[in-house]
Design an enzyme around this catalytic site. Structure first.
Site, PDB file in Angstrom:
ATOM      1  N   ASN A  90      44.995  28.961  54.814  1.00  9.64           N
ATOM      2  CA  ASN A  90      45.830  29.609  53.797  1.00  9.64           C
ATOM      3  C   ASN A  90      46.880  30.550  54.385  1.00  9.64           C
ATOM      4  O   ASN A  90      47.958  30.705  53.812  1.00  9.64           O
ATOM      5  CB  ASN A  90      44.924  30.390  52.828  1.00  9.64           C
ATOM      6  N   SER A 144      53.218  23.621  50.378  1.00  5.55           N
ATOM      7  CA  SER A 144      54.118  24.056  49.315  1.00  5.55           C
ATOM      8  C   SER A 144      54.987  22.892  48.890  1.00  5.55           C
ATOM      9  O   SER A 144      55.380  22.065  49.727  1.00  5.55           O
ATOM     10  CB  SER A 144      55.006  25.196  49.826  1.00  5.55           C
ATOM     11  N   TYR A 159      64.427  23.465  43.069  1.00  2.00           N
ATOM     12  CA  TYR A 159      64.371  24.215  44.331  1.00  2.00           C
ATOM     13  C   TYR A 159      65.587  23.961  45.225  1.00  2.00           C
ATOM     14  O   TYR A 159      65.604  24.382  46.371  1.00  2.00           O
ATOM     15  CB  TYR A 159      63.097  23.858  45.106  1.00  2.00           C
ATOM     16  N   VAL A 200      53.593  31.653  42.930  1.00  2.00           N
ATOM     17  CA  VAL A 200      52.546  32.636  42.639  1.00  2.00           C
ATOM     18  C   VAL A 200      53.024  34.065  42.959  1.00  2.00           C
ATOM     19  O   VAL A 200      53.653  34.298  44.002  1.00  2.00           O
ATOM     20  CB  VAL A 200      51.288  32.315  43.486  1.00  2.00           C
ATOM     21  N   THR A 202      52.776  37.046  44.591  1.00  2.00           N
ATOM     22  CA  THR A 202      52.143  37.670  45.758  1.00  2.00           C
ATOM     23  C   THR A 202      53.262  38.329  46.552  1.00  2.00           C
ATOM     24  O   THR A 202      54.439  38.211  46.197  1.00  2.00           O
ATOM     25  CB  THR A 202      51.478  36.605  46.664  1.00  2.00           C
TER      26      THR A 202
END
Ligand code: NAP
Length: 244
Positions: A90, A144, A159, A200, A202
């Site tokens: 991760n 990703s 994107y 997300v 973060t």
């Protein structure tokens, strides 16, 4: 007792963000979680947070850019537990978010690859012999959609305006590693998959992101706990296959 009792999982970058939530969700399933952290002081407070929820987890120091640290950590895991069932790669960095590929500096590219790509490869290489010995393994590479070649080549992708060439390509290669490892490991009950957590909220994803870290952790945790007849060599978001 659940099937997950006595399973051991290593999650890198587990002190915050998506990694912390992956650790929490695995621990909630009765899995013994080793929280891989590069800074033990940050790791200690993350571990305490889980302990406050009655979720015991252990901390293990791993800077994924340090091959010696990876070997040392895996040696410790082998000696202490004699098994490793789950590896979630991760830990990741995004340090070129404002940089066009036209100006991408080689050092930034290499630094990104060290963390996002070589780290997961070295950790997988070290974990696989331990997993083979236990005839069980689940490896999840947190990639990703930004690394999807299909997405990069789609002029209508939302994107298209995202630059970050080093980050994007580090995840493209990570996806290639997923495929090659899965091919190599077919028939061994070691399943290797890539996950996109979605966008997300973060430190890496920023405040505008629509998903919570817990929502982002869902697909990685699902892949980390697949049954023996689960998929391998795939790329998933929201538990669904997505194009490379
Ligand atoms: P984050 O909150 O910034 O957390 C990143 C984690 O990686 C931290 O624990 C960090 O540790 C750790 N890390 C960084 N370099 C490391 C190293 N050399 N060795 C060990 N640990 C290291 O980011 P996140 O959003 O949770 O990201 C987790 C993963 O999801 C990453 O692989 C990221 O690329 C991927 N992802 C995120 C999003 C998103 O929208 N957030 C979308 C797609 C994919 P420190 O605290 O010590 O820095």
């Amino acid at each position: 007792m659940t099937n997950n009792d006595h399973k051991i999982a290593l999650v890198t970058g587990a002190n915050k963000g998506i990694g912390f939530e992956i650790a929490r969700k695995l621990a909630q399933q009765g899995i013994e979680v080793l929280m891989g952290v590069r800074d033990p002081s940050k790791g200690a407070s993350a571990k305490q947070k889980l302990a406050a929820e009655n979720l015991p987890a252990k901390m293990i120091e791993i800077d994924v850019t340090n091959p010696m640290a990876i070997q040392a950590a895996m040696g410790k895991i082998k000696d202490t537990y004699r098994r490793l069932d789950i590896l979630v790669n991760n830990a990741g960095i995004l340090i070129d978010s404002e940089t066009s590929i036209l100006n991408l500096d080689k050092t930034i590219f290499l630094n990104t690859l060290e963390t996002n790509t070589f780290g997961p490869l070295l950790l997988s290489q070290a974990a696989i012999p331990i997993m083979k010995a236990g005839a069980y393994g689940r490896i999840v590479n947190v990639a990703s959609t930004l690394g999807s070649l299909n997405d990069m080549a789609n002029p209508d992708s939302s994107y298209q305006s995202v630059t970050a060439g080093a980050y994007r390509l580090s995840k493209t290669i990570l996806n290639g590693i997923t495929i090659l490892l899965a091919n190599e490991l077919r028939g061994t009950n070691i399943l290797v998959n890539s996950a996109c957590p979605g966008w997300v909220r973060t430190d890496l994803g920023g405040r505008e992101a629509p998903l919570s870290p817990a929502e982002g952790a869902d697909t990685p945790v699902w892949l980390a706990t697949l049954p023996d007849d689960g998929p391998t060599g795939g790329f998933f978001r929201e538990r669904q296959p997505i194009p490379w």
